[in-house]
Design an enzyme around this catalytic site. Structure first.
Site, PDB file in Angstrom:
ATOM      1  N   GLY A   1       0.822  -1.197   0.000  1.00 45.78           N
ATOM      2  CA  GLY A   1       0.000   0.000   0.000  1.00 45.78           C
ATOM      3  C   GLY A   1       0.857   1.249   0.000  1.00 45.78           C
ATOM      4  O   GLY A   1       2.071   1.206   0.257  1.00 45.78           O
ATOM      5  N   CYS A   2       0.234   2.389  -0.289  1.00 43.21           N
ATOM      6  CA  CYS A   2       0.999   3.627  -0.430  1.00 43.21           C
ATOM      7  C   CYS A   2       1.675   4.037   0.877  1.00 43.21           C
ATOM      8  O   CYS A   2       2.879   4.351   0.890  1.00 43.21           O
ATOM      9  CB  CYS A   2       0.097   4.737  -0.948  1.00 43.21           C
ATOM     10  SG  CYS A   2      -1.427   5.005  -0.010  1.00 43.21           S
ATOM     11  N   TYR A   3       0.926   4.051   1.984  1.00 48.25           N
ATOM     12  CA  TYR A   3       1.537   4.397   3.262  1.00 48.25           C
ATOM     13  C   TYR A   3       2.617   3.382   3.646  1.00 48.25           C
ATOM     14  O   TYR A   3       3.700   3.742   4.100  1.00 48.25           O
ATOM     15  CB  TYR A   3       0.488   4.423   4.376  1.00 48.25           C
ATOM     16  CG  TYR A   3      -0.412   5.634   4.386  1.00 48.25           C
ATOM     17  CD1 TYR A   3       0.105   6.919   4.504  1.00 48.25           C
ATOM     18  CD2 TYR A   3      -1.798   5.494   4.321  1.00 48.25           C
ATOM     19  CE1 TYR A   3      -0.730   8.026   4.550  1.00 48.25           C
ATOM     20  CE2 TYR A   3      -2.638   6.590   4.369  1.00 48.25           C
ATOM     21  CZ  TYR A   3      -2.111   7.858   4.473  1.00 48.25           C
ATOM     22  OH  TYR A   3      -2.931   8.952   4.516  1.00 48.25           O
TER      23      TYR A   3
END
Length: 336
Positions: A151-153
């Site tokens: 995921g991005c985070y």
């Protein structure tokens, strides 16, 4: 190694979403891939330009008309990109051959039980989760043809902390992260309305964001993680705080990314900026020491749709297909 001298065929499921459109953009620019099937249940049967008029003036590569996601999955592509919701992606039965890269959270966690806790659904194929490898190209290479992209985070936090995992106190780690509104996807929801986002800064999913689970899985210990919604379209900054157990943190970071054209460790005293990574697949990392406490502060900036989604998916596909890892990426120079 699946690499050959011919252009390989790519299929995208969920092309009408933000990550799907960004993945298509990179496939169109990729010297070794061509778009063979664009899946979208909402746009099936319509020409690609209904998604974005720019697709009608794309000279080098012509995007095909939309088909259903099922048709795209069955197109026999060399690489399939799943740009779907978490639960929808989890239900996908991978084709018998070819690379499959899942941009959703549908296959990131090794424990099926964790899906009910963090994603709110029972995983439809718990026995198949072991077939997927969680891959962050610079640090965790894919080990098979089924790849779960982070995921991005999680990407930002792991780029900042994974090279330091053995050199920081695991009980001390706190992450403050902020992302643009495109991280919520193209679907309409109250919290992404302009009236909620503009002139505002909102913490959300405090203490319960699903990316915390994959961060813990990769680091080997949990972190206190708080995400915030920024009033910008794209871009993400993660500020990570930890008590150091060694004095060579900068050396560890520089060694981890010495061969990367995507991730750069900035010179001492230089802070990452959203503006330098927005619209690109690059990531910037900086290391600081807090004068008052001695804590290490590791900051990572990236584009949530670039290195945090589509760019990373392309990198993972390149690695499995035996193509140069940076092919198809957006790594421009010094745009203002």
């Amino acid at each position: 190694d699946l690499h050959n001298t011919q252009t390989m065929r790519a299929a995208i499921l969920g092309t009408a979403g933000y990550s799907g459109q960004e993945t298509l953009d990179r496939v169109l620019a990729h010297p070794g891939l061509e778009p063979a099937a664009l899946g979208s249940d909402s746009l099936a049967g319509q020409p690609a330009a209904v998604l974005d008029p720019r697709l009608a003036r794309n000279g080098a590569a012509v995007a095909p008309a939309f088909v259903t996601n099922d048709e795209a999955l069955a197109a026999g592509a060399d690489a399939v990109f799943l740009c779907l919701g978490h639960e929808e992606a989890a239900r996908i039965e991978p084709p018998a051959e070819g690379v499959v890269v899942d941009l959703s959270g549908g296959h990131r966690l090794a424990s099926a039980a964790a899906y009910e806790e963090w994603y709110g659904f029972a995983h439809p194929d718990p026995g198949g989760l072991a077939d997927w490898s969680y891959a962050l190209p610079e640090l965790l290479a894919p080990t098979g043809r089924l790849v779960a992209s982070p995921g991005c985070y999680a990407t930002a936090v792991l780029l900042a902390l994974l090279p330091l995992a053995e050199a920081i106190d695991p009980d001390s780690v706190v992450v403050d992260a902020k992302s643009g509104v495109s991280g919520a996807g193209r679907g309409l929801k109250p919290e992404s309305h302009a009236g909620h986002v503009l002139d505002n800064l909102t913490p959300y999913k405090v203490g319960r964001h699903q990316h915390a689970a994959e961060i813990e899985q990769a680091l080997g210990f949990p972190v206190c993680f708080v995400p915030h919604l920024l009033p910008v379209k794209r871009g993400l900054v993660a500020s990570c705080y930890a008590r150091p157990l060694a004095r060579d943190l900068r050396e560890r970071l520089e060694a981890a990314y010495a061969g990367s054209h995507v991730v750069v460790v900035l010179p001492e005293g230089v802070a990452p900026q959203l503006a330098r990574v927005q619209g690109t697949d690059a990531a910037e990392i900086a290391l600081f020491e807090d004068r008052s406490t001695g804590h290490a502060i590791v900051i990572c900036a990236l584009d949530n749709l670039g290195k945090g989604a589509a760019g990373q998916a392309i990198q993972n596909a390149n690695l499995v297909l035996g193509l140069p890892v940076d092919d198809g990426l957006r790594l421009p120079g010094v745009l203002v």
